[in-house]
Design an enzyme around this catalytic site. Structure first.
Site, PDB file in Angstrom:
ATOM      1  N   ASP A 104      78.284  87.601  56.689  1.00 48.27           N
ATOM      2  CA  ASP A 104      79.613  87.223  57.191  1.00 48.27           C
ATOM      3  C   ASP A 104      80.600  86.940  56.076  1.00 48.27           C
ATOM      4  O   ASP A 104      81.552  86.201  56.255  1.00 48.27           O
ATOM      5  CB  ASP A 104      79.494  86.015  58.143  1.00 48.27           C
ATOM      6  CG  ASP A 104      78.903  84.782  57.474  1.00 48.27           C
ATOM      7  OD1 ASP A 104      78.483  84.893  56.301  1.00 48.27           O
ATOM      8  OD2 ASP A 104      78.863  83.719  58.099  1.00 48.27           O
ATOM      9  N   GLU A 110      86.981  78.471  54.767  1.00 49.29           N
ATOM     10  CA  GLU A 110      87.794  79.361  55.592  1.00 49.29           C
ATOM     11  C   GLU A 110      88.621  78.596  56.624  1.00 49.29           C
ATOM     12  O   GLU A 110      88.163  77.583  57.162  1.00 49.29           O
ATOM     13  CB  GLU A 110      86.871  80.336  56.343  1.00 49.29           C
ATOM     14  CG  GLU A 110      86.122  81.248  55.407  1.00 49.29           C
ATOM     15  CD  GLU A 110      84.916  81.937  56.061  1.00 49.29           C
ATOM     16  OE1 GLU A 110      84.627  83.076  55.662  1.00 49.29           O
ATOM     17  OE2 GLU A 110      84.281  81.346  56.948  1.00 49.29           O
TER      18      GLU A 110
HETATM   19  N1  LIG Z   1      78.487  84.970  62.577  1.00 54.02           N
HETATM   20  C1  LIG Z   1      78.828  83.722  62.800  1.00 54.02           C
HETATM   21  O1  LIG Z   1      79.637  83.441  63.677  1.00 54.02           O
HETATM   22  C2  LIG Z   1      78.176  82.637  62.007  1.00 54.02           C
HETATM   23  C3  LIG Z   1      78.318  81.307  62.424  1.00 54.02           C
HETATM   24  C4  LIG Z   1      77.613  80.308  61.726  1.00 54.02           C
HETATM   25  C5  LIG Z   1      76.848  80.661  60.622  1.00 54.02           C
HETATM   26  N2  LIG Z   1      76.782  81.965  60.225  1.00 54.02           N
HETATM   27  C6  LIG Z   1      75.954  82.376  59.090  1.00 54.02           C
HETATM   28  O2  LIG Z   1      74.603  82.304  59.530  1.00 54.02           O
HETATM   29  C7  LIG Z   1      73.764  82.075  58.401  1.00 54.02           C
HETATM   30  C8  LIG Z   1      72.769  80.971  58.712  1.00 54.02           C
HETATM   31  O3  LIG Z   1      73.456  79.733  58.878  1.00 54.02           O
HETATM   32  P1  LIG Z   1      72.635  78.380  58.932  1.00 54.02           P
HETATM   33  O4  LIG Z   1      73.652  77.309  59.182  1.00 54.02           O
HETATM   34  O5  LIG Z   1      71.484  78.525  59.872  1.00 54.02           O
HETATM   35  O6  LIG Z   1      72.113  78.326  57.421  1.00 54.02           O
HETATM   36  P2  LIG Z   1      70.863  77.511  56.830  1.00 54.02           P
HETATM   37  O7  LIG Z   1      71.079  77.470  55.357  1.00 54.02           O
HETATM   38  O8  LIG Z   1      70.672  76.248  57.571  1.00 54.02           O
HETATM   39  O9  LIG Z   1      69.605  78.447  57.151  1.00 54.02           O
HETATM   40  C9  LIG Z   1      69.455  79.723  56.596  1.00 54.02           C
HETATM   41  C10 LIG Z   1      67.971  80.038  56.528  1.00 54.02           C
HETATM   42  O10 LIG Z   1      67.832  81.390  56.042  1.00 54.02           O
HETATM   43  C11 LIG Z   1      66.638  81.438  55.286  1.00 54.02           C
HETATM   44  N3  LIG Z   1      66.611  82.636  54.464  1.00 54.02           N
HETATM   45  C12 LIG Z   1      67.358  82.920  53.347  1.00 54.02           C
HETATM   46  N4  LIG Z   1      67.024  84.158  52.892  1.00 54.02           N
HETATM   47  C13 LIG Z   1      66.079  84.653  53.743  1.00 54.02           C
HETATM   48  C14 LIG Z   1      65.361  85.877  53.794  1.00 54.02           C
HETATM   49  N5  LIG Z   1      65.524  86.818  52.873  1.00 54.02           N
HETATM   50  N6  LIG Z   1      64.474  86.052  54.817  1.00 54.02           N
HETATM   51  C15 LIG Z   1      64.265  85.084  55.757  1.00 54.02           C
HETATM   52  N7  LIG Z   1      64.918  83.915  55.742  1.00 54.02           N
HETATM   53  C16 LIG Z   1      65.826  83.695  54.745  1.00 54.02           C
HETATM   54  C17 LIG Z   1      66.678  80.131  54.489  1.00 54.02           C
HETATM   55  O11 LIG Z   1      65.391  79.783  53.987  1.00 54.02           O
HETATM   56  C18 LIG Z   1      67.198  79.148  55.557  1.00 54.02           C
HETATM   57  O12 LIG Z   1      66.155  78.487  56.243  1.00 54.02           O
HETATM   58  C19 LIG Z   1      74.694  81.747  57.237  1.00 54.02           C
HETATM   59  O13 LIG Z   1      74.767  82.886  56.409  1.00 54.02           O
HETATM   60  C20 LIG Z   1      76.021  81.465  57.891  1.00 54.02           C
HETATM   61  O14 LIG Z   1      77.111  81.786  57.044  1.00 54.02           O
HETATM   62  C21 LIG Z   1      77.427  82.961  60.900  1.00 54.02           C
END
Ligand SMILES: NC(=O)c1ccc[n+]([C@@H]2O[C@H](COP(=O)([O-])OP(=O)(O)OC[C@H]3O[C@@H](n4cnc5c(N)ncnc54)[C@H](O)[C@@H]3O)[C@@H](O)[C@H]2O)c1
Length: 350
Positions: A237, A66
């Site tokens: 997101d 993005e």
């Molecule tokens: N809204 C925003 O501004 C914003 C900003 C950054 C990241 N994000 C989103 O936040 C999310 C997390 O990012 P990250 O960098 O921490 O990712 P990451 O991959 O480091 O961690 C995600 C975690 O979620 C866990 N997980 C997956 N499915 C699950 C479930 N059903 N129940 C419990 N845990 C589960 C995984 O095991 C993993 O540890 C991503 O989807 C990312 O796109 C959003």
């Protein structure tokens, strides 16, 4: 004729990962999260002065790439960010980013920086800003579902800005929960690892969902969400990527960043178009109320908006000024006579 050295405008301050880490340690992470929260809030207060567009997303089966641009008329900024939930299995991160600020008057860049760390900080600061206006008064316990890269930042921002004292962790992968537990030791937070999402939300006034999965997931069901809580849903997101059962949204008052982007990417993509939403900036400017009473369920349907990155970039630019925390990059070709770009190239033959 000897060429002049590059002009100051041709040299672009660059913040490497190493220097970003040094900055966070120098400022102190909780101070930095507080300062970022205030900076983002300052920019939300002047929301109408920004040039806004939904981010430009390039989707694939594996993830999304993005571009997130905005401008306040004086400074232009953008972030490049990816989202690839499957990356972790091959030792890569789900989210990485870098970003740039430029001067609107000349179009010349004024900052290039790593933004993987800065995104984690700004996302946590944005969550804390929303919680400051929407969470129940005196909230002390949060549930953190999804214990990946963003998790500790989220917990620390809620501590620094909202006064959270206890965090209840859950992740489908216990290794992620152990990592978060370990990293938050010594933070002053009381941290508990839970074996289910249901157990994690017990007693929590703020529930943050921050999972990564490229599907319509149901991290929380309606029965798990009691009256009066604040939900901070970060992980949903992208189109086809949500975390909450739609019944929760039917009971909640939902607050969003930029509606044209959130309708496509947020939890509200599951809802009919007449589902009521409130823009967070209107709460922050006092035009509409945030939390009205102690029984209301509030939901910040966070997707991440360009203005938050702009605020973080602007903050960074000011913070590094006069420090040793950046290098000047020879990034803009700078012929002595502006129209003699070719001549500059020719003269550099050896
Ligand atoms: N809204 C925003 O501004 C914003 C900003 C950054 C990241 N994000 C989103 O936040 C999310 C997390 O990012 P990250 O960098 O921490 O990712 P990451 O991959 O480091 O961690 C995600 C975690 O979620 C866990 N997980 C997956 N499915 C699950 C479930 N059903 N129940 C419990 N845990 C589960 C995984 O095991 C993993 O540890 C991503 O989807 C990312 O796109 C959003």
């Amino acid at each position: 004729m000897t060429a002049l050295p590059p002009s100051a405008k041709a040299m672009v301050p660059f913040v490497s990962v190493d220097n970003m880490m040094r900055l966070v340690h120098r400022v102190g992470i909780e101070t930095m999260l507080r300062e970022l929260t205030d900076r983002i809030e300052e920019d939300f207060r002047r929301w109408e002065s920004f040039d806004k567009t939904p981010r430009v997303a390039s989707h694939s089966r594996d993830g999304v790439i993005e571009l997130m641009p905005t401008s306040d008329g004086t400074i232009y900024g953008f972030k490049y960010v990816n989202g690839h939930p499957k990356n972790v299995a091959s030792g890569l991160q789900t989210v990485t980013a870098f970003g740039l600020l430029a001067e609107v008057a000349s179009g010349y860049p004024v900052l290039l920086t790593e933004m993987t760390l800065l995104t984690a900080l700004r996302t946590a600061a944005t969550s804390a800003m929303a919680a400051r206006h929407l969470a129940p008064k005196g909230a002390r316990t949060m549930a953190m579902i999804g214990n990946g890269a963003q998790a500790e930042f989220q917990a620390l921002a809620m501590k620094a800005v909202v006064g959270i004292e206890a965090v209840r962790l859950y992740d489908i992968d216990p290794i992620a929960t152990e990592k978060t537990l370990r990293n938050l030791q010594g933070s002053g937070l009381l941290v508990t690892a839970c074996s289910t999402a249901q157990a994690a939300v017990e007693g929590a006034e703020i529930i943050t969902t921050c999972t990564a999965d490229k599907q319509f997931a149901t991290i929380l069901t309606d029965n798990m969400v009691g009256r009066g809580v604040h939900l901070n849903a970060i992980g949903g997101d992208c189109p086809g990527k949500t975390e909450l059962h739609r019944d929760i949204l039917l009971r909640a008052d939902t607050f969003v960043e930029y509606p044209p982007q959130t309708w496509v990417e947020g939890e509200i993509q599951q809802m009919d178009k007449d589902y009521p939403i409130t823009e967070l900036w209107r709460v922050i400017t006092g035009q509409v109320p945030g939390r009205r009473d102690a029984t209301q369920i509030t939901l910040f349907d966070s997707v991440g908006f360009a203005i938050e990155d702009f605020s973080a970039l602007r903050y960074l630019r000011e913070r590094i000024a006069g420090t040793d925390l950046y290098q000047n990059l020879d990034m803009i070709a700078d012929p002595d006579e502006p129209r003699d770009l070719f001549g500059m190239l020719q003269r550099a033959a050896d």
